[in-house]
Design a protein around this motif. Structure first.
Motif, short mmCIF file in Angstrom:
data_model
loop_
_atom_site.label_atom_id
_atom_site.label_comp_id
_atom_site.label_asym_id
_atom_site.label_seq_id
_atom_site.Cartn_x
_atom_site.Cartn_y
_atom_site.Cartn_z
N GLY A 26 0.80 -1.23 0.01
CA GLY A 26 0.09 -0.13 0.03
C GLY A 26 0.77 1.21 -0.10
O GLY A 26 2.01 1.44 -0.25
N SER A 27 0.16 2.39 0.29
CA SER A 27 0.78 3.59 0.15
C SER A 27 1.27 4.14 1.64
O SER A 27 0.55 3.83 2.58
CB SER A 27 0.12 4.67 -0.59
N ILE A 28 2.20 4.88 1.59
CA ILE A 28 2.80 5.49 3.13
C ILE A 28 3.11 6.72 2.89
O ILE A 28 3.67 7.27 2.11
CB ILE A 28 4.07 4.73 3.75
N ILE A 29 2.25 7.71 3.54
CA ILE A 29 2.52 9.10 3.64
C ILE A 29 2.90 9.64 4.84
O ILE A 29 2.01 9.27 6.04
CB ILE A 29 0.97 9.87 3.15
N SER A 30 3.70 10.49 5.01
CA SER A 30 4.27 10.97 6.24
C SER A 30 4.86 12.21 6.04
O SER A 30 5.66 12.59 5.03
CB SER A 30 5.56 9.99 6.95
#
Length: 115
Positions: A26-30
């Motif tokens: 999946g996607s990781i946004i930080s």
């Protein structure tokens, strides 16, 4: 090649870690730092990204600062990129500055982003 003489270490005290025994799809946004010792199938959008030796990413990275010291198959868009000794990169690379350490394996299309 683009050389960025300013090697900036990533501070692990304010970071998110993908552990060695972890696999994420999946996607990781930080807004901060992401460190990957495990496997990630997806995209990463963060301030700084560091993939450690033994880490694997199959996807894209969009960050200000990227250190690749593991396997990355995908595209990278960053202000500064460091290909460390154990880097194994395949994909498109768009950055303003790049440093490549001896031992890094790179198969890339490279373009310079002036912003």
């Amino acid at each position: 090649m683009f050389i960025d003489k300013e090697n900036v270490a990533i501070d692990a005290s304010e970071s998110s870690m993908i552990g060695q025994n972890m696999r994420i799809t999946g996607s990781i946004i930080s807004d901060g730092v992401v460190i990957c010792a495990g496997q990630l199938d997806g995209t990463v959008e963060c301030e700084s990204f560091h993939i450690l030796p033994g880490g694997k990413l199959n996807g894209d990275i969009n960050a200000n600062h990227v250190i690749i010291d593991g396997l990355v198959i995908g595209n990278v868009k960053a202000e500064r990129v460091q290909m460390a000794q154990y880097a194994n990169f395949s994909g498109d690379l768009c950055c303003a500055g790049i440093a490549v350490d001896e031992g890094a394996k790179i198969q890339a299309s490279l373009s310079r982003d002036q912003t």
